[in-house]
Design an enzyme around this catalytic site. Structure first.
Site, PDB file in Angstrom:
ATOM      1  N   TYR A  60       0.830  -1.200   0.000  1.00 18.91           N
ATOM      2  CA  TYR A  60       0.000   0.000   0.000  1.00 18.91           C
ATOM      3  C   TYR A  60       0.869   1.256   0.000  1.00 18.91           C
ATOM      4  CZ  TYR A  60      -3.642  -3.319   1.466  1.00 18.91           C
ATOM      5  OH  TYR A  60      -4.506  -4.381   1.555  1.00 18.91           O
ATOM      6  N   HIS A 148      -0.090 -12.266   1.157  1.00 23.83           N
ATOM      7  CA  HIS A 148      -0.759 -11.241   0.358  1.00 23.83           C
ATOM      8  C   HIS A 148      -0.776 -11.607  -1.128  1.00 23.83           C
ATOM      9  CE1 HIS A 148      -1.326  -6.603  -0.284  1.00 23.83           C
ATOM     10  NE2 HIS A 148      -2.434  -7.299  -0.481  1.00 23.83           N
TER      11      HIS A 148
END
Length: 334
Positions: A60, A148
């Site tokens: 992110y 992830h």
């Protein structure tokens, strides 16, 4: 009314998470840049309003979101927070371009640091990722660690990646381990083959898309794996289903917009904002422990929190079922 202070246990662990958490992808310059000050202000306001569960990741903003979390939580006792981050990518200078993070030639994350994500689900890579995330977030531990987006890396994620997380859990360095992604086939196999406490499912258990119920959520029930629901607005179409809106981070198709508009029409007849039904719906499923909000501004945060107190009549859910806009087996809020 959804109480921000209500908590639910994750799987068979002793960890309890609040029913509402804050996702930080948007605060890492997803789709458009925001300043450090504005991003930190959103997290600080969420904490002031009672949110105590924060989800972040190295991806992110190429570390921006994790650093912004650090700035916002500096004065909050660590034991008051549940913090999750993700592993499987290391941030490195000279990283090759990852086409999965681009659409139409443009990157999803804007104005980010030069060190980019490099896939690494090895035992060393996982442990190194955790150490680097702890430095960026300014903590000495995480409560939850997720593999992830291992869609194209199942073999490594389910072996060396899972082994590293399992050992960190056994050593008490993390309380719960899981995986986070927005596609269900690999996630289902990870739940089937690995001892995961929790998964983060983005966009596949929403008012628009309940495909997570096909195989994934039943598998989670059999394996006592909790589910955190992310992407409950399907990246915008369940807030304002008009041309130009997005679904799964890219322009929504006419068919998707039409279905969302039909859902909105029923919500309108009951005087309920579409977004309120969208955010409250996933919490009725017994496997769903928490829903993540993903605001990028103070205004969006206040709007999201206001949706939690909207009273939704049972007739609305019945009408959605009758119109074939909601699966007949999907649990609905009472």
């Amino acid at each position: 009314m959804i109480d921000l202070h209500t908590t639910v246990q994750i799987g068979d662990t002793g960890l309890r998470v609040p029913r509402i958490g804050l996702g930080t992808a948007s605060l890492g310059n997803f789709l458009r840049p925001i300043s450090d000050e504005d991003a930190t202000a959103v997290i600080a306001r969420a904490l002031d309003r009672g949110i105590r569960y924060l989800d972040t990741a190295p991806l992110y903003g190429h570390g921006l979101a994790e650093r912004r979390v650090r700035a916002a939580i500096a004065d909050i006792p660590r034991d008051e927070l549940v913090i999750s981050t993700k592993v499987g990518r290391l941030l490195r200078e000279g990283a090759p371009r990852d086409e999965s993070q681009y659409f139409d030639g443009e990157p999803f994350y804007k104005d980010v640091p030069s060190a980019g994500p490099v896939w690494d689900f090895s035992e060393y890579g996982i442990r190194r990722s955790v150490e680097e995330s702890m430095q960026r977030v300014g903590v000495d531990r995480f409560d939850i660690l997720h593999l992830h987006d291992p869609d194209d890396h199942f073999d490594q994620a389910s072996t060396t990646g899972y082994k590293a997380l399992s050992e960190l859990r056994a050593d008490g360095r993390v309380q719960a381990i899981g995986a986070g992604m927005n596609r269900t086939p690999v996630l289902t196999e990870l739940v089937r083959e690995c001892d995961l406490d929790v998964i983060l499912l983005a966009g596949r258990y929403t008012l628009l898309d309940q495909s997570g119920m096909d195989e994934l959520l039943p598998m989670c029930a059999r394996r006592a794996t909790s589910v955190v629901a992310g992407g409950v607005f399907n990246s915008g179409v369940l807030i304002d289903p008009e041309p130009g809106t997005t679904f799964d981070y890219v322009p929504a198709s006419p068919e998707v917009i039409d279905r969302a508009r039909r859902i909105r029409g029923i919500c309108d007849r009951h005087g309920v904002p579409l977004a309120a039904a969208a955010v409250q719906f996933p919490l009725a499923h017994p496997q769903v422990c928490s829903v993540l909000l993903g605001p990028r501004s103070l205004g969006e945060l206040d709007m999201d929190l206001g949706l939690l107190s909207v009273d939704i009549p049972a007739a609305l859910w019945a009408d959605l079922r009758a119109a074939d806009l909601l699966r007949p087996d999907a649990p609905c809020p009472e």
